[in-house]
Scaffold this motif. Structure first.
Motif, PDB file in Angstrom:
ATOM      1  N   ASP A   8       5.047  -2.729   3.949  1.00 22.05           N
ATOM      2  CA  ASP A   8       4.968  -1.274   3.803  1.00 22.05           C
ATOM      3  C   ASP A   8       5.892  -0.806   2.690  1.00 22.05           C
ATOM      4  OD1 ASP A   8       3.228  -1.253   5.848  1.00 22.05           O
ATOM      5  OD2 ASP A   8       4.482  -0.112   7.263  1.00 22.05           O
ATOM      6  N   ALA A   9       5.525   0.330   2.127  1.00 19.99           N
ATOM      7  CA  ALA A   9       6.273   0.865   0.998  1.00 19.99           C
ATOM      8  C   ALA A   9       7.375   1.816   1.443  1.00 19.99           C
ATOM      9  CB  ALA A   9       5.320   1.591   0.064  1.00 19.99           C
ATOM     10  N   ASP A  10       7.497   2.045   2.750  1.00 20.85           N
ATOM     11  CA  ASP A  10       8.430   3.080   3.203  1.00 20.85           C
ATOM     12  C   ASP A  10       9.787   2.532   3.639  1.00 20.85           C
ATOM     13  OD1 ASP A  10       7.706   1.787   5.465  1.00 20.85           O
ATOM     14  OD2 ASP A  10       6.870   3.524   6.500  1.00 20.85           O
ATOM     15  N   PRO A  39       0.862  -1.185   0.000  1.00 24.60           N
ATOM     16  CA  PRO A  39       0.000   0.000   0.000  1.00 24.60           C
ATOM     17  C   PRO A  39       0.899   1.236   0.000  1.00 24.60           C
ATOM     18  CG  PRO A  39       0.075  -0.965   2.199  1.00 24.60           C
ATOM     19  CD  PRO A  39       1.000  -1.780   1.340  1.00 24.60           C
ATOM     20  N   VAL A  40       0.544   2.217  -0.805  1.00 23.28           N
ATOM     21  CA  VAL A  40       1.414   3.388  -0.940  1.00 23.28           C
ATOM     22  C   VAL A  40       0.584   4.664  -0.813  1.00 23.28           C
ATOM     23  CG1 VAL A  40       3.331   4.317  -2.267  1.00 23.28           C
ATOM     24  CG2 VAL A  40       2.526   2.011  -2.751  1.00 23.28           C
ATOM     25  N   PHE A  41       0.934   5.489   0.130  1.00 25.04           N
ATOM     26  CA  PHE A  41       0.205   6.747   0.307  1.00 25.04           C
ATOM     27  C   PHE A  41       1.203   7.880   0.502  1.00 25.04           C
ATOM     28  CE2 PHE A  41      -2.361   9.521   3.325  1.00 25.04           C
ATOM     29  CZ  PHE A  41      -3.054  10.145   2.302  1.00 25.04           C
ATOM     30  N   ALA A  44      -6.266  -0.736   0.946  1.00 23.06           N
ATOM     31  CA  ALA A  44      -5.214  -0.868  -0.075  1.00 23.06           C
ATOM     32  C   ALA A  44      -4.639  -2.292  -0.053  1.00 23.06           C
ATOM     33  CB  ALA A  44      -4.117   0.167   0.161  1.00 23.06           C
ATOM     34  N   HIS A 104      -5.188   2.190   4.592  1.00 28.31           N
ATOM     35  CA  HIS A 104      -4.178   1.147   4.486  1.00 28.31           C
ATOM     36  C   HIS A 104      -4.776  -0.258   4.327  1.00 28.31           C
ATOM     37  CE1 HIS A 104      -1.366  -1.421   6.990  1.00 28.31           C
ATOM     38  NE2 HIS A 104      -0.617  -1.094   5.978  1.00 28.31           N
ATOM     39  N   LYS A 145       3.903   5.227  20.313  1.00 29.06           N
ATOM     40  CA  LYS A 145       3.593   4.184  19.343  1.00 29.06           C
ATOM     41  C   LYS A 145       3.927   2.800  19.910  1.00 29.06           C
ATOM     42  CE  LYS A 145       2.929   3.881  14.625  1.00 29.06           C
ATOM     43  NZ  LYS A 145       2.627   4.717  13.486  1.00 29.06           N
ATOM     44  N   ASP A 201      -2.950   4.598  -2.635  1.00 31.12           N
ATOM     45  CA  ASP A 201      -4.150   4.850  -1.840  1.00 31.12           C
ATOM     46  C   ASP A 201      -4.513   6.345  -1.874  1.00 31.12           C
ATOM     47  OD1 ASP A 201      -6.181   4.709  -0.002  1.00 31.12           O
ATOM     48  OD2 ASP A 201      -4.890   4.363   1.736  1.00 31.12           O
TER      49      ASP A 201
HETATM   50  N1  UDP Z   1      -0.601   3.891   3.920  1.00 32.95           N
HETATM   51  C1  UDP Z   1      -1.682   3.812   3.045  1.00 32.95           C
HETATM   52  N2  UDP Z   1      -2.811   4.517   3.317  1.00 32.95           N
HETATM   53  C2  UDP Z   1      -2.936   5.302   4.441  1.00 32.95           C
HETATM   54  C3  UDP Z   1      -1.842   5.338   5.361  1.00 32.95           C
HETATM   55  C4  UDP Z   1      -0.700   4.615   5.072  1.00 32.95           C
HETATM   56  O1  UDP Z   1      -1.619   3.128   2.033  1.00 32.95           O
HETATM   57  O2  UDP Z   1      -3.977   5.936   4.607  1.00 32.95           O
HETATM   58  C5  UDP Z   1       0.629   3.118   3.619  1.00 32.95           C
HETATM   59  C6  UDP Z   1       1.945   3.886   3.687  1.00 32.95           C
HETATM   60  O3  UDP Z   1       2.276   4.480   2.448  1.00 32.95           O
HETATM   61  C7  UDP Z   1       2.925   2.787   4.062  1.00 32.95           C
HETATM   62  C8  UDP Z   1       2.089   1.865   4.939  1.00 32.95           C
HETATM   63  O4  UDP Z   1       0.728   2.118   4.595  1.00 32.95           O
HETATM   64  O5  UDP Z   1       3.360   2.054   2.935  1.00 32.95           O
HETATM   65  C9  UDP Z   1       2.327   2.106   6.421  1.00 32.95           C
HETATM   66  O6  UDP Z   1       2.116   3.471   6.717  1.00 32.95           O
HETATM   67  P1  UDP Z   1       3.106   4.353   7.597  1.00 32.95           P
HETATM   68  O7  UDP Z   1       4.519   4.025   7.293  1.00 32.95           O
HETATM   69  O8  UDP Z   1       2.695   5.753   7.423  1.00 32.95           O
HETATM   70  O9  UDP Z   1       2.695   3.851   9.051  1.00 32.95           O
HETATM   71  P2  UDP Z   1       3.640   3.458  10.265  1.00 32.95           P
HETATM   72  O10 UDP Z   1       4.774   2.649   9.687  1.00 32.95           O
HETATM   73  O11 UDP Z   1       4.096   4.728  10.831  1.00 32.95           O
HETATM   74  O12 UDP Z   1       2.751   2.652  11.150  1.00 32.95           O
END
Ligand code: UDP
Ligand code: MG
Length: 311
Positions: A91-93, A8-10, A74, A71, A129, A40
């Motif tokens: 995750d995409a990050d 999922p990528v946002f 997606a 998320h 968190k 997303d």
């Molecule tokens: N993401 C998404 N839709 C949303 C929020 C997040 O598709 O509304 C994606 C985001 O791009 C990432 C993954 O879900 O690939 C996890 O999000 P994030 O890294 O922001 O969350 P965290 O790692 O801080 O829990």
């Protein structure tokens, strides 16, 4: 197709190319796979980046939502579009290390239907968190009688068999972290140290986290309803005890009888609070029933890229 990787990528413009690059590198020993990127509803360069990746590499495919559906939606869309005999979500990050994907595949090839990663939170992750996630899994496990291992995130491998089950129960996709352990399939666990995103910031706002937690609990447990009846019974008992107490004072020591407004005021507050809380809990369940009956699609796809024409 041996397996699919779904992300999922946002709003991850710039970062997505980096993550996919690292993934392709990590998978250099593999031949038959696809990468499904679900945009997303990003408002930055994400879709342009995804389109470029699709043009460069025939194994990359992209889906774009009309808006931000979240998320879990997606992930749902990506798993639906994926055709691999196993589907990996991550995750995409870059926080879910691509180097780990071959390890997931290895466990799957030696027979596990589910390979779940357990995140060891890095020190840099905010105190809030780390604490909230641990506390939530503890509460969830107690309420829902389905254990979620601490540190479970949506970085896992699912065999096609489990993906098919998910497709048959669209409600389950609202909270994969609960559904996957609930299915009871043989699961292999892998611990990993979570990476740190090198660009942008977390898209998971506290509001989104709360919504996910609420959906998870309401979708998996009726215990809050039972607890609210218990609360009702408890407040009735307290009310009864206060009544007896007041009567005794009134009858035995009429001269000392207090005006009693404090008792009445606190009882009113107590009963009112308990009623509102109980109604709120009922409301949450009705909301879920309403959404299920309304049967709205969980997401809407605006565009597709890189999919073979027959799909
Ligand atoms: N993401 C998404 N839709 C949303 C929020 C997040 O598709 O509304 C994606 C985001 O791009 C990432 C993954 O879900 O690939 C996890 O999000 P994030 O890294 O922001 O969350 P965290 O790692 O801080 O829990
Ligand atoms: Mg992240």
């Amino acid at each position: 197709m041996a397996f699919s990787v779904v992300m999922p990528v946002f709003n991850e413009g710039g970062l997505i190319a980096q993550t996919v690059g690292a993934l392709v590198q990590a998978l250099s020993g593999e031949r038959d796979y696809e990468i499904v990127l679900v945009d997303d509803g990003s408002r930055d360069s994400t879709w342009a980046d995804i389109s470029a990746l699709c043009a460069e590499d025939p194994r990359v495919r992209g889906l774009r939502f009309t808006r931000n559906f979240g998320h879990q939606a997606a992930l749902h869309a990506g798993m639906q579009a994926a055709v691999g005999r196993a589907v990996i979500t991550m995750d995409a990050d870059g926080e879910h290390p691509p180097e780990l994907v071959p390890v997931l595949l290895e466990k799957w090839r030696s027979g596990a239907k589910v390979v779940q990663t357990l995140r060891q939170a890095p020190r840099q992750l905010s105190w809030l968190k780390r604490r909230t996630s641990g506390a939530f899994y503890a509460v969830f496990s107690w309420l829902a009688e389905t254990r979620i291992q601490a540190g479970s995130a949506d970085f896992r491998l699912l065999d096609r068999e489990v993906v098919t089950l998910l497709a048959q129960h669209p409600n389950a996709a609202a909270f994969l972290r609960g559904f996957v352990p609930w299915t009871g399939f043989e699961t292999a666990y892998i611990s990993f140290e979570q990476g740190i995103r090198t660009m942008g910031r977390s898209k998971f706002t506290p509001g989104k986290m709360m919504a996910l937690a609420r959906k998870g609990i309401i979708g998996f447990s009726v215990k809050p309803l039972r607890l609210s009846s218990l609360l009702g019974a408890l407040t009735c008992l307290i009310a009864l005890a206060t009544l007896v107490h007041t009567l005794v004072i009134r009858l035995a020591f009429p001269a000392q009888a207090e005006p009693g407004w404090a008792t009445i005021a606190s009882l009113l507050a107590l009963l009112g609070g308990a009623q509102l809380l109980t109604m709120g809990i009922l409301g949450e369940y009705i909301a879920v029933m309403f959404e299920t009956l309304r049967n709205q699609p969980p997401f809407i796809v605006a565009e597709r890229r890189g999919f073979p024409t027959e799909r």
